[in-house]
Design a protein around this motif. Structure first.
Motif, PDB file in Angstrom:
ATOM      1  N   GLN A  26       0.803  -1.174  -0.096  1.00 56.83           N
ATOM      2  CA  GLN A  26      -0.219  -0.131  -0.106  1.00 56.83           C
ATOM      3  C   GLN A  26       1.046   1.164  -0.064  1.00 56.83           C
ATOM      4  O   GLN A  26       1.672   1.486   0.715  1.00 56.83           O
ATOM      5  CB  GLN A  26      -0.865   0.121   1.113  1.00 56.83           C
ATOM      6  CG  GLN A  26      -1.956  -1.115   1.215  1.00 56.83           C
ATOM      7  CD  GLN A  26      -3.040  -0.747   0.025  1.00 56.83           C
ATOM      8  OE1 GLN A  26      -3.450   0.379  -0.144  1.00 56.83           O
ATOM      9  NE2 GLN A  26      -3.395  -1.918  -0.425  1.00 56.83           N
ATOM     10  N   ALA A  27       0.514   2.316  -0.844  1.00 54.57           N
ATOM     11  CA  ALA A  27       1.321   3.545  -0.848  1.00 54.57           C
ATOM     12  C   ALA A  27       0.970   4.183   0.606  1.00 54.57           C
ATOM     13  O   ALA A  27      -0.007   3.996   1.090  1.00 54.57           O
ATOM     14  CB  ALA A  27       0.723   4.309  -2.152  1.00 54.57           C
ATOM     15  N   GLU A  28       2.084   4.873   0.974  1.00 57.37           N
ATOM     16  CA  GLU A  28       2.169   5.727   2.082  1.00 57.37           C
ATOM     17  C   GLU A  28       1.184   6.689   2.059  1.00 57.37           C
ATOM     18  O   GLU A  28       0.903   7.306   0.831  1.00 57.37           O
ATOM     19  CB  GLU A  28       3.354   6.130   2.391  1.00 57.37           C
ATOM     20  CG  GLU A  28       3.535   6.933   3.718  1.00 57.37           C
ATOM     21  CD  GLU A  28       4.926   7.155   4.091  1.00 57.37           C
ATOM     22  OE1 GLU A  28       5.061   8.187   5.091  1.00 57.37           O
ATOM     23  OE2 GLU A  28       5.883   7.156   3.129  1.00 57.37           O
ATOM     24  N   ARG A 229      -9.558   5.906   1.189  1.00 57.05           N
ATOM     25  CA  ARG A 229      -8.543   6.396   0.638  1.00 57.05           C
ATOM     26  C   ARG A 229      -8.596   7.163  -0.769  1.00 57.05           C
ATOM     27  O   ARG A 229      -9.492   6.703  -1.597  1.00 57.05           O
ATOM     28  CB  ARG A 229      -7.360   5.606   0.271  1.00 57.05           C
ATOM     29  CG  ARG A 229      -6.664   4.959   1.618  1.00 57.05           C
ATOM     30  CD  ARG A 229      -5.378   4.060   0.930  1.00 57.05           C
ATOM     31  NE  ARG A 229      -4.500   3.951   2.208  1.00 57.05           N
ATOM     32  CZ  ARG A 229      -2.909   3.758   1.960  1.00 57.05           C
ATOM     33  NH1 ARG A 229      -2.698   3.663   0.709  1.00 57.05           N
ATOM     34  NH2 ARG A 229      -2.368   3.610   2.750  1.00 57.05           N
ATOM     35  N   GLU A 264      -5.735   9.053   3.674  1.00 56.76           N
ATOM     36  CA  GLU A 264      -6.777   8.158   4.144  1.00 56.76           C
ATOM     37  C   GLU A 264      -7.378   8.870   5.343  1.00 56.76           C
ATOM     38  O   GLU A 264      -7.062   9.536   6.213  1.00 56.76           O
ATOM     39  CB  GLU A 264      -5.547   6.938   4.764  1.00 56.76           C
ATOM     40  CG  GLU A 264      -6.693   6.025   5.346  1.00 56.76           C
ATOM     41  CD  GLU A 264      -5.984   4.570   5.872  1.00 56.76           C
ATOM     42  OE1 GLU A 264      -5.915   4.411   6.785  1.00 56.76           O
ATOM     43  OE2 GLU A 264      -4.725   4.245   4.921  1.00 56.76           O
TER      44      GLU A 264
END
Length: 277
Positions: A26-28, A229, A264
């Motif tokens: 998962q992307a930060e 997100r 997020e």
């Protein structure tokens, strides 16, 4: 001999067991705090800014060190007796959410207020002093330019709040780059201005209604919940009487949404600890 080798390979694979699929990385993402109580929309961010996301003061010197910096686009304009380049534009940007609304805000020092465009046209918000938030909701990994799910919410820094000073650039499954004023009932926003010896200070406060804006842009959109997100970018235009003028682009590189940062939806923000004497 070949048969023995084949059986040996088969035995090795069976002994090791099936190869498990690797989990997707998962992307930060930055956390966008949820507000515990709705603030008043009056041009004063004091009742929610400490509970919102912000990442400090932005000026041309900080932007110059960022991965989004482009000298030709991010330039600023010097005016007469101006002593410091940083005085041209300094800002903090604030964002938060709850189940009904997306909250956006900015506290800005600017040396010159510019609301009369060099080339007048109602939708040319980028030829005026304007703060805009670009949002893709829900976020995805497709590279689009104001296609499905993409929004630009743009607010010209003019306290008269004329009909064309709150602009909506967006797309849907069939069309890209739709541009129109933000619809009545979908947004509440206020600006307060203070004159200073070095220019002016202003606060912009915005409340966007989720259900009146986001569902029409993407059939995959669903009401916001913690953990959802989105992709987001900030665009702050500062033409200073010029043609196209300077731009701050923060958390992104322009219209293609693949460059926008991940945000997020999080829970309520805990205030930083302060030592008590």
């Amino acid at each position: 001999m070949r048969l023995l080798i084949s059986f040996g390979i088969l035995f090795f694979l069976l002994a090791c067991g099936p190869v498990e699929a690797q989990p997707e990385v998962q992307a930060e993402a930055f956390l966008l705090p949820r507000l515990g109580s709705p603030p008043s929309i009056d041009g004063d961010l004091g009742d929610w800014k400490d509970q919102a996301f912000h990442d400090g003061v932005w000026d041309i010197f900080r932007l110059e060190q960022s991965p989004w910096y482009e000298p030709g686009r991010n330039r600023l304009t010097q005016h007469g007796e101006q002593d410091r380049l940083a005085e041209d534009l300094e800002s903090r940007y604030y964002m938060a959410w709850d189940k009904d609304f997306l909250y956006l805000g900015a506290i800005v020092h600017d040396n010159f207020l510019d609301t009369i465009p060099h080339k007048p046209e109602p939708r040319r918000w980028y030829y005026k002093d304007c703060v805009a938030w670009f949002v893709e909701a829900p976020g995805d990994t497709l590279n689009e330019s104001f296609g499905q799910g993409d929004h630009g919410f743009c607010f010209v820094i003019d306290p008269t709040k004329r009909w064309n000073n709150a602009w909506w650039r967006h797309g849907n499954p069939d069309t890209t780059f739709l541009e129109e004023p933000l619809p009545a009932g979908a947004v509440d926003w206020e600006i307060t201005l203070e004159t200073l010896p070095t220019g002016l200070r202003y606060e912009l406060e915005v409340r966007l209604t989720w259900e009146k804006l986001f569902p029409s842009a993407d059939p995959d959109w669903s009401p916001p919940e913690q953990g959802h997100r989105y992709r987001m970018m900030i665009v702050h235009t500062d033409p200073d009487g010029g043609d196209y003028g300077g731009h701050f682009l923060i958390h992104g590189k322009g219209d293609p949404d693949e460059s926008w940062a991940w945000f997020e939806l999080g829970g309520e923000k805990t205030a930083p600890l302060r030592k008590v004497r």
